[in-house]
Design a protein around this motif. Structure first.
Motif, mmCIF file in Angstrom:
data_model
loop_
_atom_site.group_PDB
_atom_site.id
_atom_site.type_symbol
_atom_site.label_atom_id
_atom_site.label_comp_id
_atom_site.label_asym_id
_atom_site.label_seq_id
_atom_site.Cartn_x
_atom_site.Cartn_y
_atom_site.Cartn_z
ATOM 1 N N LYS A 236 29.940 -11.279 1.746
ATOM 2 C CA LYS A 236 28.487 -11.473 1.776
ATOM 3 C C LYS A 236 28.109 -12.829 1.183
ATOM 4 O O LYS A 236 27.152 -13.473 1.644
ATOM 5 C CB LYS A 236 27.809 -10.339 1.006
ATOM 6 C CG LYS A 236 27.922 -8.999 1.715
ATOM 7 C CD LYS A 236 27.305 -7.873 0.906
ATOM 8 C CE LYS A 236 27.442 -6.529 1.627
ATOM 9 N NZ LYS A 236 26.893 -5.414 0.838
ATOM 10 N N TYR A 266 16.345 -9.636 2.195
ATOM 11 C CA TYR A 266 17.371 -10.481 2.809
ATOM 12 C C TYR A 266 18.772 -9.948 2.513
ATOM 13 O O TYR A 266 19.611 -9.817 3.410
ATOM 14 C CB TYR A 266 17.253 -11.921 2.308
ATOM 15 C CG TYR A 266 18.478 -12.758 2.615
ATOM 16 C CD1 TYR A 266 18.774 -13.128 3.925
ATOM 17 C CD2 TYR A 266 19.346 -13.152 1.599
ATOM 18 C CE1 TYR A 266 19.909 -13.877 4.211
ATOM 19 C CE2 TYR A 266 20.471 -13.897 1.878
ATOM 20 C CZ TYR A 266 20.759 -14.259 3.181
ATOM 21 O OH TYR A 266 21.877 -14.977 3.472
ATOM 22 N N ILE A 270 22.049 -8.158 5.297
ATOM 23 C CA ILE A 270 23.391 -8.684 5.579
ATOM 24 C C ILE A 270 24.282 -7.572 6.118
ATOM 25 O O ILE A 270 24.379 -6.489 5.540
ATOM 26 C CB ILE A 270 24.023 -9.290 4.307
ATOM 27 C CG1 ILE A 270 23.208 -10.508 3.842
ATOM 28 C CG2 ILE A 270 25.470 -9.687 4.558
ATOM 29 C CD1 ILE A 270 23.688 -11.101 2.535
ATOM 30 N N SER A 331 23.165 -11.923 9.044
ATOM 31 C CA SER A 331 22.044 -11.422 8.253
ATOM 32 C C SER A 331 20.774 -11.516 9.080
ATOM 33 O O SER A 331 20.793 -11.955 10.231
ATOM 34 C CB SER A 331 21.892 -12.250 6.975
ATOM 35 O OG SER A 331 21.348 -13.527 7.277
#
Length: 419
Positions: A236, A266, A270, A331
């Motif tokens: 990530k 946000y 992801i 994302s």
């Protein structure tokens, strides 16, 4: 030689001085690297202004050295804890071949011709075999910025995690994060960019938040190592770096303008391509070769992620070849699409006939048309533009000219065909 409560002052030959690879100016990956690699890094950073510095050194070569080098000699070597930029300049003046940058090499070859320097050239130094004292000297200078190129936020963080007492959690986090990024399997250029000016502030703004800490379950152990209970933190992190480098937006905002709720949304957006990549649990945050990070409390081994899992849980880490590679995941951030601008009418000039076209025309009628086309009638995009009238008048100009030419040359007018 004089004594100053743990310090000595002396001149040391250039050949006996060493650069300090743990200097905060160097990224973590440069610890223990040979001298030529350290020099290549210093000359590669525009902010360090090595060429300008060298020019000044050569111009004042006949003067006493104003800034003494701070030397730690407690381990048998004369290691330059303060003055690595200056020492780099002297070493390159002595031997320009120490850098692989041909432009810098040629520059120093030219500079060297105007001075007399050899390996026995002596430099004024402040020396101590007490590391704590020599670091105190370094800290005093850089905390006051003492007319030197000031350390940036990342360098200050490196300094605090390496030796300053009681470092704040923010600085510990930043230093840990820089180590993690330097050991990611992404291109070196991407590492330099994300940790460089224009991107590093945005990166820390996103990651150094309570929201992010809770999302990735980030904590510190007793040795100030950053830990995460999120199995996919490394992957990530790569996606976050990718999005920032591509200057994406989320919820219509650039990353440097995201609010707490935006950051939370946000991070939740992801997603990983699990079919392409199976990731082990992250305990000690690095996925490269073991390296060591030294601070004032201990020396910490950063091991591969695979070392923290048994054989059954080990996975394959796919390498990102460019920042635009999405094989690892994505994302909700997007690259903003710029709306194409409506192009204005294309014109090369304000008038049909340019001002620098100067013709002497004896025939009054033809000359009047020529002057009107050159000076009066406009064909640009203004409200006074009359392109259609210009087109008609230009046709008249051609016809009248042809009639005049025919009359002069053949004593007859060109007859228009009647339909």
């Amino acid at each position: 030689m004089s004594d100053l409560s743990g310090f000595r002052e002396n001149k040391i030959s250039l050949k006996n001085l060493k650069l300090w690879s743990e200097n905060p100016r160097f990224p973590q990956a440069y610890l223990g690297k040979p001298e030529n690699e350290l020099i290549d890094y210093i000359v590669s950073v525009p902010h360090y202004k090595i060429k300008a510095f060298a020019k000044e050194v050569v111009e004042d070569f006949d003067m006493p050295i104003f800034e003494k080098l701070a030397i730690y000699d407690g381990d048998g070597d004369n290691v330059t804890y303060e003055g690595n930029r200056r020492l780099t300049v002297y070493k390159l003046l002595l031997n320009p071949e120490l850098t692989s940058d041909n432009d810098v090499k040629d520059y120093f070859i030219q500079l060297k011709r105007s001075i007399n320097i050899d390996e026995n050239f002596k430099i004024d130094c402040v020396i101590s075999n007490d590391k704590k004292e020599i670091l105190r000297y370094v800290n005093r200078k850089h905390l006051n910025n003492n007319n030197e190129v000031a350390w940036g936020s990342l360098e200050n963080s490196n300094a605090k995690i390496r030796w300053l007492d009681n470092p704040g959690k923010v600085d510990i986090f930043r230093s840990n994060l820089s180590v993690i990024i330097r050991n990611l399997d992404i291109p070196s250029d991407d590492k330099d960019k994300i940790l460089g000016k224009g991107f590093v502030t945005t990166l820390f703004r996103i990651l150094n938040t309570t929201t992010t800490a809770k999302f990735f379950k980030l904590t510190f152990d007793n040795d100030n190592n950053l830990l995460s209970d999120d199995d996919n933190f490394i992957s990530k992190l790569k996606i976050i770096i990718n999005d920032i480098l591509l200057k994406k937006t989320f919820n219509g905002k650039i990353f440097s303008r995201l609010e707490t709720n935006d950051i939370d949304a946000y991070l939740k957006s992801i997603t990983l391509n699990i079919n392409e990549e199976t990731l082990p649990k992250v305990n000690n945050l690095t996925d490269s070769n073991p390296i060591k990070v030294s601070n004032n409390n201990s020396t910490v081994d950063l091991k591969k992620e695979e070392d923290k899992t048994d054989d059954k849980s080990k996975g394959v880490t796919k390498k990102i070849s460019t920042v635009n590679n999405s094989s690892i995941g994505s994302s909700g951030a997007i690259i903003p699409v710029k709306k194409p601008k409506v192009k204005a009418k294309s014109t090369l000039r304000k008038h049909l006939i340019p001002k620098d076209c100067k013709l002497t025309i004896e025939e009054v009628k033809i000359n009047n048309i020529y002057r009107e086309l050159r000076d009066d009638l406009i064909i640009d995009d203004s409200s006074k533009s009359v392109p259609n009238a210009v087109g008609v008048l230009f046709r008249v100009f051609i016809e009248v000219c042809l009639d005049h030419y025919a009359e002069k040359k053949t004593d007859m007018f060109l007859k228009k065909k009647m339909v």
